[in-house]
Enzyme design. Sequence first.
Site, PDB file in Angstrom:
ATOM      1  N   GLY A 157      50.229  -1.381  14.088  1.00 25.76           N
ATOM      2  CA  GLY A 157      50.558  -1.589  12.685  1.00 25.76           C
ATOM      3  C   GLY A 157      51.226  -2.928  12.451  1.00 25.76           C
ATOM      4  N   SER A 158      51.496  -3.210  11.185  1.00 27.16           N
ATOM      5  CA  SER A 158      51.981  -4.540  10.808  1.00 27.16           C
ATOM      6  C   SER A 158      53.360  -4.852  11.383  1.00 27.16           C
ATOM      7  CB  SER A 158      51.999  -4.677   9.281  1.00 27.16           C
ATOM      8  OG  SER A 158      52.828  -3.678   8.700  1.00 27.16           O
ATOM      9  N   ASP A 212      57.659   1.177  17.977  1.00 24.73           N
ATOM     10  CA  ASP A 212      56.556   1.331  17.032  1.00 24.73           C
ATOM     11  C   ASP A 212      57.119   1.448  15.622  1.00 24.73           C
ATOM     12  OD1 ASP A 212      54.011   1.627  16.037  1.00 24.73           O
ATOM     13  OD2 ASP A 212      53.608   3.553  16.990  1.00 24.73           O
ATOM     14  N   ALA A 235      56.455   2.977  11.404  1.00 25.46           N
ATOM     15  CA  ALA A 235      56.240   4.275  10.770  1.00 25.46           C
ATOM     16  C   ALA A 235      55.750   4.053   9.350  1.00 25.46           C
ATOM     17  CB  ALA A 235      57.517   5.103  10.759  1.00 25.46           C
ATOM     18  N   LYS A 270      53.206   9.034  10.789  1.00 23.63           N
ATOM     19  CA  LYS A 270      52.541   7.868  11.354  1.00 23.63           C
ATOM     20  C   LYS A 270      51.028   8.108  11.315  1.00 23.63           C
ATOM     21  CE  LYS A 270      54.100   6.238  15.198  1.00 23.63           C
ATOM     22  NZ  LYS A 270      53.937   4.879  14.650  1.00 23.63           N
ATOM     23  N   GLY A 271      50.274   7.052  11.495  1.00 21.25           N
ATOM     24  CA  GLY A 271      48.829   7.196  11.552  1.00 21.25           C
ATOM     25  C   GLY A 271      48.085   6.581  10.396  1.00 21.25           C
ATOM     26  N   GLY A 272      48.800   5.808   9.558  1.00 17.72           N
ATOM     27  CA  GLY A 272      48.105   5.130   8.470  1.00 17.72           C
ATOM     28  C   GLY A 272      47.017   4.199   8.972  1.00 17.72           C
ATOM     29  N   GLY A 273      47.221   3.679  10.175  1.00 11.62           N
ATOM     30  CA  GLY A 273      46.210   2.819  10.782  1.00 11.62           C
ATOM     31  C   GLY A 273      45.225   3.582  11.645  1.00 11.62           C
ATOM     32  N   GLU A 324      49.392   6.960  19.802  1.00 15.64           N
ATOM     33  CA  GLU A 324      50.817   6.727  19.569  1.00 15.64           C
ATOM     34  C   GLU A 324      51.641   7.928  20.020  1.00 15.64           C
ATOM     35  OE1 GLU A 324      50.360   3.759  15.683  1.00 15.64           O
ATOM     36  OE2 GLU A 324      50.718   5.893  15.391  1.00 15.64           O
TER      37      GLU A 324
END
Length: 224
Positions: free
Chosen positions: A29-30, A81, A83, A94-97, A103
């Site tokens: 993620g970003s 990581d 969130a 989590k898991g937008g990506g 993860e």
Amino acid sequence: MTQDELKQAVARAALQYVVDDAVIGVGSGSTANYFIDELGARAGRIRGAVASSERTAERLRRHGIPLVDLNEVDALPVYIDGADEVTAGGAMIKGGGGALTREKIVAAVSRRFVCIADESKLVTVLGAFPLPVEVIPMARAHVAREIVRLGGEPRQRADFLTDNGNAVLDVRGLAITDPAALEERLNNIVGVVTNGLFARRGADVVLLGTPAGVQTMVRTDSAP
């Protein structure tokens, strides 16, 4: 400060949790990307990293950080990581990506989980962000029906497969008052690989980027 500047600040702060001469877990993620960039400037500090997604692996390679297969290590001292949502107690969505399964695996074998996020991700109750659920493709319709029975509104993520070749259902409308219980209940639906609730193994430390500086929240039952 801009949101990107807040992400950079927490990424920099996370360096204090990096264990020298060790293999660490790195998220996706970003915000995790900013951490990788910070780590890349100090790549000699660690022996290598376990990546939680193919995109993360590629970014680590570009910085010259050796990649390590998780099967080659017994445990990781730390996993860092971001969130999509996080509570003060360390429960997360989590898991937008789409990297939620890998993860969750990396988090499971890490002694300490450090979540890095900007202040917009802090919530009192999880659920405004759609909850990702990774499913075996042939079970998509079955899983969706079961989620509807729980009160959720699942929608398949269009034109998307995870690194594992699976589909993702993004679920709105769930009342997530007990994240750990819902995490277990969703995972018990046949066909679910895992879901994006990180409550049974939440963050031990949350580093939150705010205009006043990086705020540190430590789970009270977390080991030092």
